[in-house]
Write an enzyme that holds these catalytic residues in place. Structure first.
Site, PDB file in Angstrom:
ATOM      1  N   GLU A   1     -67.662   4.185  22.229  1.00 36.89           N
ATOM      2  CA  GLU A   1     -67.191   5.507  21.515  1.00 36.89           C
ATOM      3  C   GLU A   1     -67.301   5.606  20.080  1.00 36.89           C
ATOM      4  O   GLU A   1     -67.161   6.821  19.504  1.00 36.89           O
ATOM      5  CB  GLU A   1     -65.605   5.594  21.832  1.00 36.89           C
TER       6      GLU A   1
ATOM      7  N   ASP B   1     -66.605  12.498  32.707  1.00 39.39           N
ATOM      8  CA  ASP B   1     -66.285  10.988  32.386  1.00 39.39           C
ATOM      9  C   ASP B   1     -65.102  11.033  31.337  1.00 39.39           C
ATOM     10  O   ASP B   1     -64.566  11.943  30.887  1.00 39.39           O
ATOM     11  CB  ASP B   1     -67.571  10.305  31.949  1.00 39.39           C
ATOM     12  N   SER B   2     -64.432   9.907  30.902  1.00 32.83           N
ATOM     13  CA  SER B   2     -63.495   9.914  29.893  1.00 32.83           C
ATOM     14  C   SER B   2     -64.039  10.062  28.571  1.00 32.83           C
ATOM     15  O   SER B   2     -63.285  10.407  27.677  1.00 32.83           O
ATOM     16  CB  SER B   2     -63.020   8.390  29.875  1.00 32.83           C
TER      17      SER B   2
ATOM     18  N   CYS C   1     -69.374   0.159  34.354  1.00 31.74           N
ATOM     19  CA  CYS C   1     -68.776   1.033  33.773  1.00 31.74           C
ATOM     20  C   CYS C   1     -69.948   2.007  33.132  1.00 31.74           C
ATOM     21  O   CYS C   1     -70.994   1.586  32.571  1.00 31.74           O
ATOM     22  CB  CYS C   1     -67.731   0.602  32.705  1.00 31.74           C
TER      23      CYS C   1
ATOM     24  N   CYS D   1     -67.936   8.185  35.879  1.00 30.38           N
ATOM     25  CA  CYS D   1     -67.240   7.155  35.588  1.00 30.38           C
ATOM     26  C   CYS D   1     -66.635   6.232  36.643  1.00 30.38           C
ATOM     27  O   CYS D   1     -66.174   6.564  37.774  1.00 30.38           O
ATOM     28  CB  CYS D   1     -65.757   7.798  35.316  1.00 30.38           C
TER      29      CYS D   1
ATOM     30  N   HIS E   1     -70.153   3.778  30.493  1.00 29.44           N
ATOM     31  CA  HIS E   1     -70.543   3.466  29.207  1.00 29.44           C
ATOM     32  C   HIS E   1     -71.327   2.313  28.744  1.00 29.44           C
ATOM     33  O   HIS E   1     -72.097   2.132  27.889  1.00 29.44           O
ATOM     34  CB  HIS E   1     -68.909   3.161  28.359  1.00 29.44           C
TER      35      HIS E   1
HETATM   36  N1  DGL Z   1     -67.003   5.245  31.639  1.00 30.11           N
HETATM   37  C1  DGL Z   1     -65.818   5.061  32.244  1.00 30.11           C
HETATM   38  C2  DGL Z   1     -66.111   4.015  33.404  1.00 30.11           C
HETATM   39  O1  DGL Z   1     -67.385   4.208  33.944  1.00 30.11           O
HETATM   40  C3  DGL Z   1     -64.593   4.956  31.773  1.00 30.11           C
HETATM   41  C4  DGL Z   1     -64.219   3.856  30.800  1.00 30.11           C
HETATM   42  C5  DGL Z   1     -62.798   3.937  30.273  1.00 30.11           C
HETATM   43  O2  DGL Z   1     -62.606   5.130  29.734  1.00 30.11           O
HETATM   44  O3  DGL Z   1     -62.189   3.043  30.133  1.00 30.11           O
HETATM   45  O4  DGL Z   1     -65.339   3.263  33.711  1.00 30.11           O
END
Ligand code: DGL
Length: 270
Positions: free
Chosen positions: A153, A10-11, A185, A73, A187
């Site tokens: 984050e 993931d990011s 997302c 992600c 996150h």
């Molecule tokens: N967690 C990621 C997602 O599901 C990335 C969020 C991001 O880096 O903007 O989209």
């Protein structure tokens, strides 16, 4: 029996929602995780950049002889999945969109589904196209929530500032009367408590990583990919920046110490 690890990326912290599910549902599996903390967020980037980052992440993860890769992600899954699947034919790659859509269309009773995600994900129409393919009568209410990723984050999982932003972003979706909300997302499940309290107990929140790991359960059964033999290296974490910050916030979320297991790498080399 296949003892190779599962690759997850993931990011940043978001993909740990998949790792947590794997730890709970498959305690014998080992995992190699990559969080691209040096280049987060992905969701505000162009599709070309998201694809480039996804390719780098996969090239890095493939160096570990993984048996499968989970793109944990929503953004990379929405924008890059068909291309990277085509480019990496030898290895199963799973995104988070299909399993999430499958669950949401089965959960809704009033046929009103909310979708929240990054700007990249919302612009891609991945979740809404998937829902429409199942049932075009379902009404969709969607919105991008670009401040959620930086909140997570920075460890704002359930703070007054997180609650304020949740209200700002979700007001219209709540007013529309959805009974199901896709946290599009990875996150966002870290904000699940605060989002759930704002939306109300009658709204089902769909967590993409929980759904993808459910899918994996079927997949592991079918393809005999089960792992075994836990060892000291069962969970390995790599990031492109700030391993200490990742260990601290990731450890809180995973409810286990991950200090000393997080290594920094230069993702631009891959
Ligand atoms: N967690 C990621 C997602 O599901 C990335 C969020 C991001 O880096 O903007 O989209």
């Amino acid at each position: 029996m296949d003892n190779r690890p599962i690759g997850v990326f993931d990011s940043g912290l978001g993909g740990l929602t998949a790792v947590k599910q794997i730890m709970e549902k498959f305690p014998d599996e080992s995992v190699v995780y990559f969080g691209d903390t040096g280049r987060v967020p992905y969701g505000t980037r162009s599709p070309e950049t998201i694809l480039r980052y996804t390719r780098d992440d996969i090239n890095f993860i493939r160096g570990f002889d993984v048996k499968m890769i989970i793109i944990a992600c929503g953004t990379a899954s929405s924008v890059s999945l068909p291309t990277v699947k085509y480019e990496n034919e030898g290895i199963p790659i799973t995104g988070v969109v299909d399993a999430t859509v499958y669950k949401a269309v089965r959960k809704t009773k009033n046929k009103k589904i909310g979708i929240i995600g990054t700007t990249g994900t919302i612009k891609s129409h991945s979740y809404d196209d998937g829902i429409a393919a199942y049932d075009s009568a379902i009404k969709i209410y969607k919105r991008d929530c670009p401040l959620f990723v930086p909140l997570v984050e920075n460890g704002h999982f359930d703070t007054p500032v997180a609650r304020l932003v949740i209200e700002e972003y979700l007001e219209d979706i709540k007013a529309a009367g959805v009974d199901t909300l896709i946290l599009g997302c990875t996150h966002y499940p870290l904000l699940k408590k605060a989002i759930g309290e704002y939306m109300g107990a009658h709204v089902t929140l769909i967590d993409p990583c929980a759904e993808v790991v459910e899918y994996l359960k079927k997949k592991l059964g079918r393809d005999m990919l089960h792992g075994a033999d836990r060892d000291a290296e069962q969970y390995r974490y790599f990031v492109s920046d700030d391993p200490a910050g990742f260990a601290e916030r990731g450890g809180i979320f995973l409810e286990r110490e991950i200090n000393g297991q997080v290594e920094k790498i230069d993702i631009e080399k891959y």
